[in-house]
Design a protein around this motif. Sequence first.
Motif, PDB file in Angstrom:
ATOM      1  N   THR A  10     -69.807  17.676 -11.132  1.00 34.36           N
ATOM      2  CA  THR A  10     -68.774  16.811 -11.700  1.00 34.36           C
ATOM      3  C   THR A  10     -68.232  17.382 -12.998  1.00 34.36           C
ATOM      4  OG1 THR A  10     -69.791  14.884 -10.686  1.00 34.36           O
ATOM      5  CG2 THR A  10     -68.299  14.474 -12.514  1.00 34.36           C
ATOM      6  N   TYR A  11     -69.105  17.936 -13.822  1.00 36.36           N
ATOM      7  CA  TYR A  11     -68.648  18.529 -15.084  1.00 36.36           C
ATOM      8  C   TYR A  11     -67.786  19.768 -14.848  1.00 36.36           C
ATOM      9  CZ  TYR A  11     -71.619  15.573 -18.030  1.00 36.36           C
ATOM     10  OH  TYR A  11     -72.200  14.517 -18.700  1.00 36.36           O
ATOM     11  N   LEU A  12     -67.931  20.421 -13.703  1.00 36.93           N
ATOM     12  CA  LEU A  12     -67.111  21.593 -13.378  1.00 36.93           C
ATOM     13  C   LEU A  12     -65.836  21.218 -12.642  1.00 36.93           C
ATOM     14  CD1 LEU A  12     -69.751  24.224 -12.246  1.00 36.93           C
ATOM     15  CD2 LEU A  12     -68.232  24.375 -14.209  1.00 36.93           C
ATOM     16  N   ASN A  13     -65.927  20.307 -11.674  1.00 32.90           N
ATOM     17  CA  ASN A  13     -64.809  20.046 -10.764  1.00 32.90           C
ATOM     18  C   ASN A  13     -64.302  18.619 -10.796  1.00 32.90           C
ATOM     19  OD1 ASN A  13     -65.039  22.717  -9.659  1.00 32.90           O
ATOM     20  ND2 ASN A  13     -66.840  22.002  -8.573  1.00 32.90           N
ATOM     21  N   GLY A  14     -64.770  17.818 -11.730  1.00 33.65           N
ATOM     22  CA  GLY A  14     -64.379  16.419 -11.776  1.00 33.65           C
ATOM     23  C   GLY A  14     -62.958  16.224 -12.266  1.00 33.65           C
ATOM     24  N   SER A  15     -62.529  14.985 -12.162  1.00 30.72           N
ATOM     25  CA  SER A  15     -61.195  14.605 -12.607  1.00 30.72           C
ATOM     26  C   SER A  15     -61.328  13.489 -13.633  1.00 30.72           C
ATOM     27  CB  SER A  15     -60.377  14.132 -11.410  1.00 30.72           C
ATOM     28  OG  SER A  15     -59.131  13.660 -11.832  1.00 30.72           O
ATOM     29  N   VAL A  16     -60.814  13.714 -14.828  1.00 25.46           N
ATOM     30  CA  VAL A  16     -60.892  12.732 -15.901  1.00 25.46           C
ATOM     31  C   VAL A  16     -59.746  11.745 -15.727  1.00 25.46           C
ATOM     32  CG1 VAL A  16     -60.886  12.374 -18.392  1.00 25.46           C
ATOM     33  CG2 VAL A  16     -61.913  14.429 -17.454  1.00 25.46           C
ATOM     34  N   ASP A  17     -60.073  10.463 -15.683  1.00 28.40           N
ATOM     35  CA  ASP A  17     -59.069   9.411 -15.578  1.00 28.40           C
ATOM     36  C   ASP A  17     -58.762   8.925 -16.993  1.00 28.40           C
ATOM     37  OD1 ASP A  17     -57.397   7.382 -14.933  1.00 28.40           O
ATOM     38  OD2 ASP A  17     -58.796   6.341 -13.600  1.00 28.40           O
ATOM     39  N   PHE A  18     -57.714   9.481 -17.581  1.00 28.62           N
ATOM     40  CA  PHE A  18     -57.386   9.176 -18.968  1.00 28.62           C
ATOM     41  C   PHE A  18     -56.857   7.753 -19.133  1.00 28.62           C
ATOM     42  CE2 PHE A  18     -57.322  13.820 -19.064  1.00 28.62           C
ATOM     43  CZ  PHE A  18     -58.122  14.040 -20.168  1.00 28.62           C
ATOM     44  N   SER A  19     -56.323   7.152 -18.063  1.00 28.59           N
ATOM     45  CA  SER A  19     -55.819   5.787 -18.181  1.00 28.59           C
ATOM     46  C   SER A  19     -56.963   4.781 -18.319  1.00 28.59           C
ATOM     47  CB  SER A  19     -54.951   5.435 -16.971  1.00 28.59           C
ATOM     48  OG  SER A  19     -55.722   5.446 -15.784  1.00 28.59           O
ATOM     49  N   LYS A  20     -58.134   5.095 -17.783  1.00 23.66           N
ATOM     50  CA  LYS A  20     -59.302   4.221 -17.903  1.00 23.66           C
ATOM     51  C   LYS A  20     -60.223   4.652 -19.037  1.00 23.66           C
ATOM     52  CE  LYS A  20     -59.478   2.911 -13.057  1.00 23.66           C
ATOM     53  NZ  LYS A  20     -60.291   2.939 -11.834  1.00 23.66           N
ATOM     54  N   SER A  21     -59.959   5.782 -19.654  1.00 20.78           N
ATOM     55  CA  SER A  21     -60.797   6.297 -20.738  1.00 20.78           C
ATOM     56  C   SER A  21     -60.349   5.708 -22.067  1.00 20.78           C
ATOM     57  CB  SER A  21     -60.691   7.820 -20.804  1.00 20.78           C
ATOM     58  OG  SER A  21     -61.134   8.392 -19.608  1.00 20.78           O
ATOM     59  N   ASN A  22     -61.253   5.718 -23.034  1.00 20.53           N
ATOM     60  CA  ASN A  22     -60.945   5.242 -24.378  1.00 20.53           C
ATOM     61  C   ASN A  22     -61.037   6.431 -25.328  1.00 20.53           C
ATOM     62  OD1 ASN A  22     -60.502   3.828 -26.681  1.00 20.53           O
ATOM     63  ND2 ASN A  22     -62.152   2.366 -26.398  1.00 20.53           N
ATOM     64  N   THR A  23     -59.903   7.076 -25.539  1.00 23.14           N
ATOM     65  CA  THR A  23     -59.865   8.281 -26.367  1.00 23.14           C
ATOM     66  C   THR A  23     -59.426   7.996 -27.801  1.00 23.14           C
ATOM     67  OG1 THR A  23     -57.603   8.746 -25.672  1.00 23.14           O
ATOM     68  CG2 THR A  23     -59.377   9.730 -24.381  1.00 23.14           C
ATOM     69  N   LYS A  24     -59.202   6.740 -28.134  1.00 18.25           N
ATOM     70  CA  LYS A  24     -58.724   6.395 -29.470  1.00 18.25           C
ATOM     71  C   LYS A  24     -59.855   6.130 -30.460  1.00 18.25           C
ATOM     72  CE  LYS A  24     -54.440   6.145 -28.007  1.00 18.25           C
ATOM     73  NZ  LYS A  24     -53.766   7.382 -27.904  1.00 18.25           N
ATOM     74  N   LEU A  25     -61.082   6.105 -29.981  1.00 16.38           N
ATOM     75  CA  LEU A  25     -62.216   5.845 -30.874  1.00 16.38           C
ATOM     76  C   LEU A  25     -62.418   7.011 -31.835  1.00 16.38           C
ATOM     77  CD1 LEU A  25     -64.735   4.443 -28.249  1.00 16.38           C
ATOM     78  CD2 LEU A  25     -63.407   3.138 -29.892  1.00 16.38           C
ATOM     79  N   LYS A  26     -62.849   6.706 -33.049  1.00 18.53           N
ATOM     80  CA  LYS A  26     -63.052   7.766 -34.034  1.00 18.53           C
ATOM     81  C   LYS A  26     -64.437   8.389 -33.920  1.00 18.53           C
ATOM     82  CE  LYS A  26     -59.693   6.130 -37.245  1.00 18.53           C
ATOM     83  NZ  LYS A  26     -59.101   6.483 -38.472  1.00 18.53           N
ATOM     84  N   SER A  27     -65.441   7.591 -33.560  1.00 18.65           N
ATOM     85  CA  SER A  27     -66.808   8.121 -33.527  1.00 18.65           C
ATOM     86  C   SER A  27     -67.067   8.905 -32.243  1.00 18.65           C
ATOM     87  CB  SER A  27     -67.813   6.987 -33.677  1.00 18.65           C
ATOM     88  OG  SER A  27     -67.642   6.054 -32.622  1.00 18.65           O
ATOM     89  N   CYS A  28     -67.108   8.238 -31.126  1.00 20.91           N
ATOM     90  CA  CYS A  28     -67.406   8.869 -29.840  1.00 20.91           C
ATOM     91  C   CYS A  28     -66.397   8.398 -28.809  1.00 20.91           C
ATOM     92  CB  CYS A  28     -68.817   8.509 -29.374  1.00 20.91           C
ATOM     93  SG  CYS A  28     -70.123   9.096 -30.462  1.00 20.91           S
ATOM     94  N   LYS A  29     -65.744   9.334 -28.167  1.00 18.68           N
ATOM     95  CA  LYS A  29     -64.753   8.983 -27.156  1.00 18.68           C
ATOM     96  C   LYS A  29     -65.443   8.722 -25.825  1.00 18.68           C
ATOM     97  CE  LYS A  29     -61.317  11.579 -29.554  1.00 18.68           C
ATOM     98  NZ  LYS A  29     -60.434  12.684 -29.631  1.00 18.68           N
ATOM     99  N   ARG A  30     -64.877   7.817 -25.025  1.00 21.25           N
ATOM    100  CA  ARG A  30     -65.458   7.459 -23.728  1.00 21.25           C
ATOM    101  C   ARG A  30     -64.499   7.899 -22.640  1.00 21.25           C
ATOM    102  NH1 ARG A  30     -69.805   3.102 -24.129  1.00 21.25           N
ATOM    103  NH2 ARG A  30     -69.695   3.335 -21.888  1.00 21.25           N
ATOM    104  N   TYR A  31     -65.046   8.600 -21.654  1.00 21.42           N
ATOM    105  CA  TYR A  31     -64.246   9.132 -20.551  1.00 21.42           C
ATOM    106  C   TYR A  31     -64.779   8.635 -19.221  1.00 21.42           C
ATOM    107  CZ  TYR A  31     -62.433  12.451 -23.967  1.00 21.42           C
ATOM    108  OH  TYR A  31     -61.845  13.015 -25.049  1.00 21.42           O
ATOM    109  N   LYS A  32     -63.862   8.357 -18.294  1.00 17.79           N
ATOM    110  CA  LYS A  32     -64.196   8.060 -16.902  1.00 17.79           C
ATOM    111  C   LYS A  32     -63.909   9.328 -16.109  1.00 17.79           C
ATOM    112  CE  LYS A  32     -64.927   3.536 -16.848  1.00 17.79           C
ATOM    113  NZ  LYS A  32     -66.118   2.887 -16.414  1.00 17.79           N
ATOM    114  N   ILE A  33     -64.932   9.845 -15.448  1.00 18.04           N
ATOM    115  CA  ILE A  33     -64.794  11.083 -14.684  1.00 18.04           C
ATOM    116  C   ILE A  33     -65.125  10.787 -13.228  1.00 18.04           C
ATOM    117  CG2 ILE A  33     -65.558  13.466 -14.434  1.00 18.04           C
ATOM    118  CD1 ILE A  33     -66.436  13.341 -17.383  1.00 18.04           C
TER     119      ILE A  33
END
Length: 123
Positions: free
Chosen positions: A72-95
């Motif tokens: 998954t870390y090599l061939n996965g697809s990040v869903d940026f619409s469901k991810s929370n990339t606006k956090l300052k400390s740790c960003k959350r990604y849906k892969i």
Amino acid sequence: MSFFQRLAFYLFGALLGCIVVYFIWQKKDTSFCYLPNCRTLQDIRLKKRAFDPEVQQMINSKVLDTAIISYTYLNGSVDFSKSNTKLKSCKRYKIHSEFNNKTYEFDVENCDSIATIKNVTIK
């Protein structure tokens, strides 16, 4: 020199240059991650892995394999619409990833030095 002779010389030189560049890059084992999906996965791959207790239990009970996580870390697809990339400390990604006719959805918390898998959904 006619146009066709100049074109032939140009194409020969371009082909020779492409072959040389191909062999040089092949030996350097380089990769070019310019798209956001590739850069995000590469950033997560380079960090230390950690697992939430629920995910660790899935790994221990052999419901989830670390090979699936690596795939998954090599061939996965990040869903940026469901991810929370606006956090300052740790960003959350849906892969999302498909492996052996199953769909996996990873919820990854990407901090400065560690990437923690918070939740895994198998469909």
